[in-house]
Design a protein around this motif. Structure first.
Motif, PDB file in Angstrom:
ATOM      1  N   LEU A  78      34.867 -55.637   2.908  1.00  0.00           N
ATOM      2  CA  LEU A  78      35.714 -54.760   2.111  1.00  0.00           C
ATOM      3  C   LEU A  78      35.084 -54.535   0.737  1.00  0.00           C
ATOM      4  O   LEU A  78      34.515 -55.454   0.140  1.00  0.00           O
ATOM      5  CB  LEU A  78      37.103 -55.368   1.951  1.00  0.00           C
ATOM      6  CG  LEU A  78      37.893 -55.582   3.249  1.00  0.00           C
ATOM      7  CD1 LEU A  78      39.164 -56.368   2.966  1.00  0.00           C
ATOM      8  CD2 LEU A  78      38.222 -54.257   3.910  1.00  0.00           C
ATOM      9  N   THR A  79      35.200 -53.316   0.242  1.00  0.00           N
ATOM     10  CA  THR A  79      34.694 -52.984  -1.084  1.00  0.00           C
ATOM     11  C   THR A  79      35.798 -52.299  -1.887  1.00  0.00           C
ATOM     12  O   THR A  79      36.767 -51.786  -1.328  1.00  0.00           O
ATOM     13  CB  THR A  79      33.478 -52.041  -1.009  1.00  0.00           C
ATOM     14  OG1 THR A  79      33.891 -50.798  -0.410  1.00  0.00           O
ATOM     15  CG2 THR A  79      32.367 -52.656  -0.179  1.00  0.00           C
ATOM     16  N   SER A  80      35.630 -52.292  -3.191  1.00  0.00           N
ATOM     17  CA  SER A  80      36.553 -51.598  -4.082  1.00  0.00           C
ATOM     18  C   SER A  80      35.744 -50.662  -4.964  1.00  0.00           C
ATOM     19  O   SER A  80      34.799 -51.098  -5.635  1.00  0.00           O
ATOM     20  CB  SER A  80      37.334 -52.601  -4.940  1.00  0.00           C
ATOM     21  OG  SER A  80      38.175 -51.941  -5.860  1.00  0.00           O
ATOM     22  N   ASP A  81      36.103 -49.369  -4.971  1.00  0.00           N
ATOM     23  CA  ASP A  81      35.351 -48.423  -5.790  1.00  0.00           C
ATOM     24  C   ASP A  81      35.903 -48.385  -7.215  1.00  0.00           C
ATOM     25  O   ASP A  81      36.807 -49.150  -7.574  1.00  0.00           O
ATOM     26  CB  ASP A  81      35.350 -47.032  -5.150  1.00  0.00           C
ATOM     27  CG  ASP A  81      36.747 -46.418  -5.076  1.00  0.00           C
ATOM     28  OD1 ASP A  81      37.668 -46.914  -5.756  1.00  0.00           O
ATOM     29  OD2 ASP A  81      36.907 -45.424  -4.339  1.00  0.00           O
ATOM     30  N   ASP A  82      35.377 -47.489  -8.036  1.00  0.00           N
ATOM     31  CA  ASP A  82      35.777 -47.427  -9.444  1.00  0.00           C
ATOM     32  C   ASP A  82      37.228 -47.018  -9.627  1.00  0.00           C
ATOM     33  O   ASP A  82      37.804 -47.220 -10.700  1.00  0.00           O
ATOM     34  CB  ASP A  82      34.872 -46.452 -10.203  1.00  0.00           C
ATOM     35  CG  ASP A  82      33.433 -46.947 -10.290  1.00  0.00           C
ATOM     36  OD1 ASP A  82      33.232 -48.170 -10.162  1.00  0.00           O
ATOM     37  OD2 ASP A  82      32.526 -46.118 -10.475  1.00  0.00           O
ATOM     38  N   ASN A  83      37.823 -46.427  -8.593  1.00  0.00           N
ATOM     39  CA  ASN A  83      39.221 -46.019  -8.672  1.00  0.00           C
ATOM     40  C   ASN A  83      40.168 -47.051  -8.072  1.00  0.00           C
ATOM     41  O   ASN A  83      41.370 -46.810  -7.969  1.00  0.00           O
ATOM     42  CB  ASN A  83      39.414 -44.678  -7.959  1.00  0.00           C
ATOM     43  CG  ASN A  83      38.632 -43.563  -8.618  1.00  0.00           C
ATOM     44  OD1 ASN A  83      38.625 -43.446  -9.845  1.00  0.00           O
ATOM     45  ND2 ASN A  83      37.957 -42.744  -7.821  1.00  0.00           N
ATOM     46  N   GLY A  84      39.621 -48.187  -7.645  1.00  0.00           N
ATOM     47  CA  GLY A  84      40.458 -49.239  -7.090  1.00  0.00           C
ATOM     48  C   GLY A  84      40.798 -49.068  -5.631  1.00  0.00           C
ATOM     49  O   GLY A  84      41.690 -49.749  -5.120  1.00  0.00           O
ATOM     50  N   LEU A  85      40.106 -48.170  -4.923  1.00  0.00           N
ATOM     51  CA  LEU A  85      40.366 -47.972  -3.502  1.00  0.00           C
ATOM     52  C   LEU A  85      39.566 -48.982  -2.686  1.00  0.00           C
ATOM     53  O   LEU A  85      38.349 -49.101  -2.854  1.00  0.00           O
ATOM     54  CB  LEU A  85      40.002 -46.551  -3.083  1.00  0.00           C
ATOM     55  CG  LEU A  85      40.837 -45.431  -3.709  1.00  0.00           C
ATOM     56  CD1 LEU A  85      40.357 -44.075  -3.207  1.00  0.00           C
ATOM     57  CD2 LEU A  85      42.318 -45.620  -3.415  1.00  0.00           C
ATOM     58  N   ILE A  86      40.244 -49.694  -1.820  1.00  0.00           N
ATOM     59  CA  ILE A  86      39.597 -50.700  -0.982  1.00  0.00           C
ATOM     60  C   ILE A  86      39.218 -50.063   0.347  1.00  0.00           C
ATOM     61  O   ILE A  86      40.057 -49.468   1.020  1.00  0.00           O
ATOM     62  CB  ILE A  86      40.530 -51.904  -0.761  1.00  0.00           C
ATOM     63  CG1 ILE A  86      40.819 -52.589  -2.099  1.00  0.00           C
ATOM     64  CG2 ILE A  86      39.906 -52.892   0.215  1.00  0.00           C
ATOM     65  CD1 ILE A  86      41.776 -53.745  -2.000  1.00  0.00           C
TER      66      ILE A  86
END
Length: 235
Positions: A78-86
């Motif tokens: 799982l990753t989280s982008d700069d907008n907080g989307l997992i």
């Protein structure tokens, strides 16, 4: 609002821009306030206290079953982008793979995910091929080299015997790959109070969701047919 529109929810833990009074980078971390590491009392009660063992095993089972409730579409991290989307869009990275990379051994490419089990397992075996190729002291002598190559060849040949067709493509579940006695905090009765070092959790095949081998109190090489294997299966 995002969920109403059919978009994934944003994670509340996202970076914000602001004036930084510090001249160096920093990270804010939390700490465990209750319980102690299981490893502190593991040797004292493992064999002598059945009640504590059953309590620990029961709590571990509840945690694993809770993770298994969420079925994920592929193998990865799982990753989280700069907008907080997992999102599930990174390679399945475990501690052992990171150790390989630290030693200059190529591993799974960063953006690789898997929709079935066989390609993932074959890439895991490729890691050991890479270790032999890139690590100068990977083979100690002729006999050791022959045994390593024989083991890798045998595992590739027997792979279809160890992968169930029923679970080849689904389900995949979030798995705690660095779950050892020093990463588990318990109270006096061995109820689990906290888990740490969760950064190595990744989405794995359901067949890899097994109890930790160390629950038997023995190294994995000692779990053979007979008493020790029976103890592992009962756990």
């Amino acid at each position: 609002m995002r969920s109403w529109l059919g978009y994934p929810k944003a994670c509340p833990y996202i970076g914000t821009r602001g004036k930084n009074v510090l001249k160096t980078g920093y990270i804010i971390i939390s700490f465990v306030t209750g319980g102690q590491m299981l490893s502190n009392t593991w040797g004292d009660y493992l064999l002598s206290d059945k009640t504590r063992r059953e309590t620990l095993f029961g709590d571990l089972a509840k945690i694993m079953l809770s993770l298994n409730r969420v079925k994920l579409p592929r193998i990865g991290s799982l990753t989280s982008d700069d907008n907080g989307l997992i999102e599930l869009k990174n390679r399945p990275l475990i501690l052992r793979h990171q150790t390989f990379e630290n030693e200059g051994i190529p591993t799974i490419p960063r953006n690789s995910t898997y929709h079935s089990v066989e390609p993932y397992v074959l890439d895991l075996l490729q890691l050991h091929d890479n270790r032999i190729h890139y690590q100068a002291n990977a083979i100690h002598n002729l006999k050791d080299g022959q045994e390593q190559f024989a083991a890798l060849t045998m595992m590739r040949g027997l792979l279809p015997q160890f992968i169930s067709r029923q679970y080849r493509d689904v389900p995949f579940v979030l798995t705690l790959t660095d779950l050892h006695a020093s990463n588990i905090f318990v109270d006096e009765n061995w109820h689990i109070t906290s888990l740490i070092d969760l950064e190595w959790a990744c989405c794995s095949p359901i067949e890899l969701q097994t109890p930790p081998y160390w629950l038997t109190g023995r190294p994995i090489d000692d779990i053979e047919h007979g008493e020790h294997l029976d103890a592992f299966q009962k756990s």
